[in-house]
Design a protein around this motif. Structure first.
Motif, short mmCIF file in Angstrom:
data_model
loop_
_atom_site.label_atom_id
_atom_site.label_comp_id
_atom_site.label_asym_id
_atom_site.label_seq_id
_atom_site.Cartn_x
_atom_site.Cartn_y
_atom_site.Cartn_z
N ASP A 26 0.82 -1.22 0.00
CA ASP A 26 0.00 0.00 0.00
C ASP A 26 0.85 1.26 0.00
O ASP A 26 0.40 2.31 -0.45
N GLU A 27 2.07 1.14 0.52
CA GLU A 27 2.91 2.33 0.68
C GLU A 27 3.72 2.66 -0.59
O GLU A 27 4.39 3.68 -0.65
N LEU A 74 11.50 0.39 -5.59
CA LEU A 74 12.81 0.20 -6.23
C LEU A 74 12.96 -1.20 -6.79
O LEU A 74 13.69 -1.44 -7.75
N LEU A 116 4.47 12.04 1.95
CA LEU A 116 5.01 11.57 3.22
C LEU A 116 4.36 10.24 3.61
O LEU A 116 3.14 10.09 3.50
N GLY A 117 5.17 9.27 3.98
CA GLY A 117 4.65 7.95 4.33
C GLY A 117 4.70 6.98 3.17
O GLY A 117 4.68 5.77 3.37
N GLN A 118 4.78 7.51 1.94
CA GLN A 118 4.92 6.64 0.77
C GLN A 118 6.38 6.41 0.45
O GLN A 118 7.23 7.22 0.81
N ILE A 119 6.68 5.31 -0.22
CA ILE A 119 8.05 5.14 -0.70
C ILE A 119 8.05 4.66 -2.15
O ILE A 119 7.11 4.04 -2.61
N ARG A 120 9.14 5.01 -2.84
CA ARG A 120 9.27 4.60 -4.23
C ARG A 120 9.55 3.10 -4.31
O ARG A 120 10.31 2.57 -3.51
N ALA A 133 8.78 4.30 -9.06
CA ALA A 133 10.06 4.98 -8.86
C ALA A 133 10.09 6.33 -9.57
O ALA A 133 10.84 7.22 -9.18
#
Lengths: 411, 411
Positions: free
Chosen positions: B194-195, B211, B205-209, B199
């Protein structure tokens, strides 16, 4: 013996050709980061952002204030009130105060005012809103703090670095989606010799198939260049000069694969001289196989005359052509890749004053590598086919001994 | 500690997944020999011809009958009559008899009835038709005899061999211009969480790419497979199952990159089970980083659930996914490529019962390689970026010591 003294050492040959091109590089081009595997970056990349961008839990558990877990144990747990859950992938407005905790997931944000995370393994749920903590955490425990991986202006990659999978990940993480990389050097391969016919045709008696166009093309591709096979040319000066002159227009490196006889070599030398200044850099290397190698430079382009024999050509191309291709791309990585240590299983006699390259077969015996020399005349290509790598017998040694540790350069 | 005991060792995990696919291979396709670099041949190749196809000189000089040079020396040379020249690339009708010689070139045929070649260096020309020989030759000296490199029916390459430049040369030499090779395995890469955002997008904020789609794609390409990035999917069972079911149609291996949290893992397990029998093979490996790895098999296709953390994902993919890709191609080469021996420059403490993989930076100090551990939390991708390779701390050891020789697996 006396002739060997006139020859240049392999180390000097490498230095000579590499030093002649220190100022010469191929151009750059842009590629998308996910498609950059194996390419050489041509500028330094620095971070413009922070990674991770928020304080992040590295475990599943509960955001807490470390001081609230002080002294916790199985027999004397600390009780905390669970005030909510920090959802994955979303910014949270949840803040904890004294005696409170918030459900938190691996990779997720911490609740506001939390300074650590208790692993779920060290908690027991008492009721819908209460947990007991059975082990204290220290401030910062199980947290990756914002900026701990990368801070703004940290150098990520130096110019000249060759891209690996993790580099693609790191660049992507920072939102760097396009890179300046070296173009792939184009290497012209010109095969010469009256006796040669193409590898795809049927040789008559006395003729032989031209292997070097294919083997050197493969080696060029392996090294990160673009092979440009030009064709087979008879031993006639005008024909060869015109082929080389045309190739100079398009290509970054000119490779001649010529016969090993004196007249062939003289012809290659004549063509290299006619291509421009300084012309010939070296002629003959104290190496076996590979002695009749010619090195040159014209119009800022390296010229390499490989011996016609396919084994010698491959050994010399690996030793000299590969580093030249990497140097033109401005690759700064040292070449300690693709080598393994192994125990020699037999003596290798050698003549001093000349570097010998001997193919070996590797075998893994209970985690220890054994290297067995594949003997045979140095011009038989099957000595290379039957082997896994090659070892160097230094010029100042009279050979290598059974049981000795050797460095094997893998193909 | 107790949890570690329930986990499978990395060796057992590798054996488990490889043993489950011993009968499963990708299909074959035909490629032209010059374009076969790095491909795995799927049948044994035997020679149908002889190499070289004629007795060939390995030096420049004169075809002679060895007996005519017997006893020759600088002070007492033997005189021979030069009756002609063997031209390169042509069959010759020239035959020599007692006391005669014929000019002969490297790679060229010998004159008829000659049994050896005198190097030009050991001759002096006396007049247009006469030479003096100053050193005797033995029968067969400086000659590569027909069939000395390869004889008919000699095995050239075994099925399962990976093609190198010299193999292309050897096959071409024998007129084998097309090969049966393994198709490249297609590897579906399904990123879940979900986060995650792509890329290429800007995370809130709270999300990440994400990779892993890019890094695992690069690693698949490096291993000789075809990466098929399927996309990013939310943590919803139906969505993920449908993505995986579709991927099973086209691809040979299904890779999930899931979050490391318990709920993520549970979801991956549920999806793997739904894909077919036997479903789950293993769940959790005693390795750091990489513990929350899931292995499965459904409809004869290997399923690999990688941890979501990019470092763990790369370490596990290198350890498990690469061998699976090579095994599906029927690659028989042992995996001792790309490793070097080096001296450790610092102690590495480790917890016993678990294999640790620690990134190291290599430095060449006067021909000796030093390996310096790059410490840092095991989920920071820059520990991989700053390093050249990785070393294994065995599960039964409490660490490695400064000065110890270690095997570094290069990226």
């Amino acid at each position: 013996m006396s002739e060997l003294l006139k020859l240049i050492t392999p180390k000097d040959a490498t230095d000579l050709i590499l030093n002649s091109i220190t100022e010469i590089k191929v151009g750059t081009e842009k590629v998308k980061t996910p498609e950059s595997l194996g390419r050489v970056v041509r500028k330094s990349y620095r971070s413009e952002s922070i990674l991770p961008s928020f304080d992040k839990s590295s475990v599943d558990g509960f955001s807490v204030r470390a001081q609230d877990t002080f002294g916790a144990s199985d027999s004397l747990p600390q009780y905390l009130k669970v005030v909510g859950e920090v959802p994955m992938g979303q910014e949270t407005e949840l803040i904890i105060s004294e005696g409170q905790a918030a459900t938190t997931y691996t990779g997720g944000m911490l609740a506001g005012d939390a300074d650590s995370v208790v692993m779920i393994e060290y908690t027991n749920r008492i009721d819908a809103n209460t947990i007991e903590v059975t082990k204290p955490v220290a401030k910062g425990e199980n947290v990756v703090f914002a900026g701990e991986d990368v801070k703004p202006l940290d150098e990520i990659l130096s110019s000249g670095h060759t891209i690996r999978p993790q580099d693609i990940g790191a660049l992507s993480a920072l939102g760097i989606n396009e890179l300046d990389v070296s173009q792939k050097p184009k290497v012209a391969i010109i095969s010469t010799g009256d006796e040669l016919v193409s590898a795809e045709s049927d040789p008559k008696l006395g003729q032989i198939r031209d292997l070097n166009t294919h083997t050197i093309s493969a080696l060029v591709a392996q090294a990160g260049g673009i092979p440009c096979p030009i064709g087979i040319f008879k031993d006639e000066y005008e024909l060869q000069l015109s082929a080389a002159t045309n190739a100079m227009q398009d290509c970054d490196i000119i490779v001649f694969s010529a016969g090993s006889s004196v007249s062939n070599r003289d012809l290659t030398i004549k063509v290299f001289k006619a291509l421009g200044k300084p012309g010939i850099l070296a002629h003959g290397i104290a190496i076996k196989p590979g002695k009749p190698t010619i090195l040159g430079l014209a119009q800022n382009k390296p010229l390499i005359g490989l011996p016609g024999n396919p084994v010698s050509a491959l050994v010399v191309a690996d030793l000299l052509l590969k580093p030249v291709i990497r140097a033109l791309m401005d690759d700064i990585n040292p070449l300690f890749r693709n080598q393994v240590s192994a125990f020699l299983t037999a003596d290798i006699p050698s003549r001093s004053g000349r570097e010998d390259y001997v193919p070996v077969k590797l075998e893994d015996t209970a985690g220890v590598l054994d290297a067995t020399p594949v003997f045979g005349k140095s011009n038989l290509i099957f000595t290379l086919v039957k082997s896994d790598g090659i070892i160097r017998v230094p010029a100042d040694s009279a050979g290598l001994y059974k049981g000795q540790t050797v460095t094997v350069r893998m193909y």
